[in-house]
Design a protein around this motif. Structure first.
Motif, PDB file in Angstrom:
ATOM      1  N   PHE A 132     -22.188  91.743-101.601  1.00  0.00           N
ATOM      2  CA  PHE A 132     -22.800  92.790-102.408  1.00  0.00           C
ATOM      3  C   PHE A 132     -24.292  92.946-102.100  1.00  0.00           C
ATOM      4  O   PHE A 132     -24.875  93.978-102.381  1.00  0.00           O
ATOM      5  CB  PHE A 132     -22.594  92.521-103.893  1.00  0.00           C
ATOM      6  CG  PHE A 132     -21.177  92.668-104.327  1.00  0.00           C
ATOM      7  CD1 PHE A 132     -20.532  93.900-104.273  1.00  0.00           C
ATOM      8  CD2 PHE A 132     -20.457  91.576-104.770  1.00  0.00           C
ATOM      9  CE1 PHE A 132     -19.223  94.047-104.668  1.00  0.00           C
ATOM     10  CE2 PHE A 132     -19.140  91.711-105.174  1.00  0.00           C
ATOM     11  CZ  PHE A 132     -18.520  92.947-105.117  1.00  0.00           C
ATOM     12  N   ILE A 133     -24.893  91.907-101.530  1.00  0.00           N
ATOM     13  CA  ILE A 133     -26.320  91.953-101.192  1.00  0.00           C
ATOM     14  C   ILE A 133     -26.519  92.470 -99.771  1.00  0.00           C
ATOM     15  O   ILE A 133     -27.257  93.418 -99.543  1.00  0.00           O
ATOM     16  CB  ILE A 133     -26.957  90.560-101.352  1.00  0.00           C
ATOM     17  CG1 ILE A 133     -26.831  90.091-102.801  1.00  0.00           C
ATOM     18  CG2 ILE A 133     -28.413  90.573-100.926  1.00  0.00           C
ATOM     19  CD1 ILE A 133     -27.175  88.635-103.018  1.00  0.00           C
ATOM     20  N   SER A 134     -25.837  91.813 -98.823  1.00  0.00           N
ATOM     21  CA  SER A 134     -26.049  92.178 -97.420  1.00  0.00           C
ATOM     22  C   SER A 134     -24.891  91.654 -96.572  1.00  0.00           C
ATOM     23  O   SER A 134     -24.381  90.554 -96.807  1.00  0.00           O
ATOM     24  CB  SER A 134     -27.362  91.564 -96.933  1.00  0.00           C
ATOM     25  OG  SER A 134     -27.460  91.617 -95.548  1.00  0.00           O
ATOM     26  N   PHE A 135     -24.524  92.449 -95.567  1.00  0.00           N
ATOM     27  CA  PHE A 135     -23.504  91.992 -94.631  1.00  0.00           C
ATOM     28  C   PHE A 135     -24.026  90.819 -93.805  1.00  0.00           C
ATOM     29  O   PHE A 135     -23.266  89.936 -93.422  1.00  0.00           O
ATOM     30  CB  PHE A 135     -23.072  93.123 -93.692  1.00  0.00           C
ATOM     31  CG  PHE A 135     -22.082  94.054 -94.297  1.00  0.00           C
ATOM     32  CD1 PHE A 135     -20.792  93.647 -94.549  1.00  0.00           C
ATOM     33  CD2 PHE A 135     -22.438  95.351 -94.621  1.00  0.00           C
ATOM     34  CE1 PHE A 135     -19.861  94.490 -95.101  1.00  0.00           C
ATOM     35  CE2 PHE A 135     -21.519  96.214 -95.178  1.00  0.00           C
ATOM     36  CZ  PHE A 135     -20.240  95.786 -95.424  1.00  0.00           C
ATOM     37  N   ASP A 136     -25.317  90.801 -93.523  1.00  0.00           N
ATOM     38  CA  ASP A 136     -25.903  89.712 -92.743  1.00  0.00           C
ATOM     39  C   ASP A 136     -25.771  88.381 -93.476  1.00  0.00           C
ATOM     40  O   ASP A 136     -25.421  87.362 -92.867  1.00  0.00           O
ATOM     41  CB  ASP A 136     -27.374  89.994 -92.430  1.00  0.00           C
ATOM     42  CG  ASP A 136     -27.541  91.187 -91.515  1.00  0.00           C
ATOM     43  OD1 ASP A 136     -26.591  91.483 -90.748  1.00  0.00           O
ATOM     44  OD2 ASP A 136     -28.606  91.824 -91.575  1.00  0.00           O
ATOM     45  N   LEU A 137     -26.037  88.381 -94.785  1.00  0.00           N
ATOM     46  CA  LEU A 137     -25.875  87.150 -95.567  1.00  0.00           C
ATOM     47  C   LEU A 137     -24.422  86.695 -95.595  1.00  0.00           C
ATOM     48  O   LEU A 137     -24.137  85.501 -95.578  1.00  0.00           O
ATOM     49  CB  LEU A 137     -26.394  87.345 -96.989  1.00  0.00           C
ATOM     50  CG  LEU A 137     -27.899  87.419 -97.152  1.00  0.00           C
ATOM     51  CD1 LEU A 137     -28.252  87.741 -98.597  1.00  0.00           C
ATOM     52  CD2 LEU A 137     -28.549  86.117 -96.717  1.00  0.00           C
ATOM     53  N   TYR A 138     -23.504  87.663 -95.629  1.00  0.00           N
ATOM     54  CA  TYR A 138     -22.084  87.339 -95.587  1.00  0.00           C
ATOM     55  C   TYR A 138     -21.740  86.593 -94.294  1.00  0.00           C
ATOM     56  O   TYR A 138     -21.077  85.559 -94.323  1.00  0.00           O
ATOM     57  CB  TYR A 138     -21.240  88.609 -95.705  1.00  0.00           C
ATOM     58  CG  TYR A 138     -19.808  88.420 -95.277  1.00  0.00           C
ATOM     59  CD1 TYR A 138     -18.902  87.781 -96.113  1.00  0.00           C
ATOM     60  CD2 TYR A 138     -19.361  88.861 -94.034  1.00  0.00           C
ATOM     61  CE1 TYR A 138     -17.588  87.593 -95.727  1.00  0.00           C
ATOM     62  CE2 TYR A 138     -18.051  88.680 -93.645  1.00  0.00           C
ATOM     63  CZ  TYR A 138     -17.169  88.054 -94.491  1.00  0.00           C
ATOM     64  OH  TYR A 138     -15.883  87.856 -94.108  1.00  0.00           O
ATOM     65  N   TYR A 139     -22.198  87.117 -93.159  1.00  0.00           N
ATOM     66  CA  TYR A 139     -21.876  86.505 -91.873  1.00  0.00           C
ATOM     67  C   TYR A 139     -22.591  85.159 -91.697  1.00  0.00           C
ATOM     68  O   TYR A 139     -22.034  84.244 -91.089  1.00  0.00           O
ATOM     69  CB  TYR A 139     -22.198  87.456 -90.718  1.00  0.00           C
ATOM     70  CG  TYR A 139     -21.227  88.596 -90.635  1.00  0.00           C
ATOM     71  CD1 TYR A 139     -19.884  88.358 -90.396  1.00  0.00           C
ATOM     72  CD2 TYR A 139     -21.642  89.904 -90.828  1.00  0.00           C
ATOM     73  CE1 TYR A 139     -18.970  89.392 -90.333  1.00  0.00           C
ATOM     74  CE2 TYR A 139     -20.732  90.952 -90.767  1.00  0.00           C
ATOM     75  CZ  TYR A 139     -19.400  90.683 -90.521  1.00  0.00           C
ATOM     76  OH  TYR A 139     -18.490  91.713 -90.468  1.00  0.00           O
ATOM     77  N   ILE A 140     -23.782  85.025 -92.226  1.00  0.00           N
ATOM     78  CA  ILE A 140     -24.485  83.737 -92.171  1.00  0.00           C
ATOM     79  C   ILE A 140     -23.725  82.693 -92.990  1.00  0.00           C
ATOM     80  O   ILE A 140     -23.515  81.568 -92.537  1.00  0.00           O
ATOM     81  CB  ILE A 140     -25.941  83.891 -92.664  1.00  0.00           C
ATOM     82  CG1 ILE A 140     -26.752  84.698 -91.647  1.00  0.00           C
ATOM     83  CG2 ILE A 140     -26.588  82.532 -92.909  1.00  0.00           C
ATOM     84  CD1 ILE A 140     -28.113  85.121 -92.153  1.00  0.00           C
TER      85      ILE A 140
END
Length: 166
Positions: A132-140
């Motif tokens: 919900f915040i960022s796709f980058d944080l999801y992948y990290i």
């Protein structure tokens, strides 16, 4: 030890997990029930993640058009893959125990592996929040989940079988 302390211990020092879980006695049926429960909840969460990433199964079908892997977006097939993966991890650890002089029961292996999968479920839940915040944080977070799982599983197995290296 409560669940929060056990979770923090498994995240920071998974090699100590077998010593902490040793007093808990489980039968093989309970290990299998735990595997089914964790596979079901994880597959539902994975299905939710796929729906959030691709927004719908029709978009996923368009993305994978003419691809035979579109069935993996269905929750039941995710459940089957999760359950097969858990059982494969447990049986492969048991199979490779032939290289060790120490014999460990399948129930002991099962409860440690199930707890590691439970912690990866917590990682997956964090991935939903990060999505919900960022796709980058999801992948990290996804990368850290995979790296942690490999490290934790090797640490637990080396502790169970008293291997010298990790």
């Amino acid at each position: 030890m409560d669940f929060k302390e056990l979770l923090i211990l498994s995240l920071r020092r998974p090699a100590e997990l077998p010593y902490v879980l040793r007093p808990i006695k489980l039968k093989l049926g309970s290990v299998l029930e735990g595997a089914v429960f964790i596979a079901a909840t994880t597959s539902l969460l994975n299905s939710l993640l796929e729906r959030l990433i691709f927004k719908s199964s029709t978009n996923a079908s368009k993305l994978l058009e003419n691809n035979s892997l579109t069935f993996i977006f269905k929750p039941f097939s995710m459940f089957a893959f999760e359950l097969i993966f858990m059982i494969t991890v447990m049986t492969s650890i048991l199979f490779f125990s032939n290289f060790s002089h120490k014999k460990v029961a399948i129930e002991e292996i099962g409860k440690n592996v199930l707890f590691l999968f439970l912690v990866t479920f917590v990682f997956k839940f964090m991935q939903v929040l990060f999505l919900f915040i960022s796709f980058d944080l999801y992948y990290i977070c996804r990368f850290f989940e995979l790296a942690w799982f490999i490290w934790a599983l090797s640490s637990v197995v080396s502790t169970l079988y008293k291997f010298k290296s990790i």
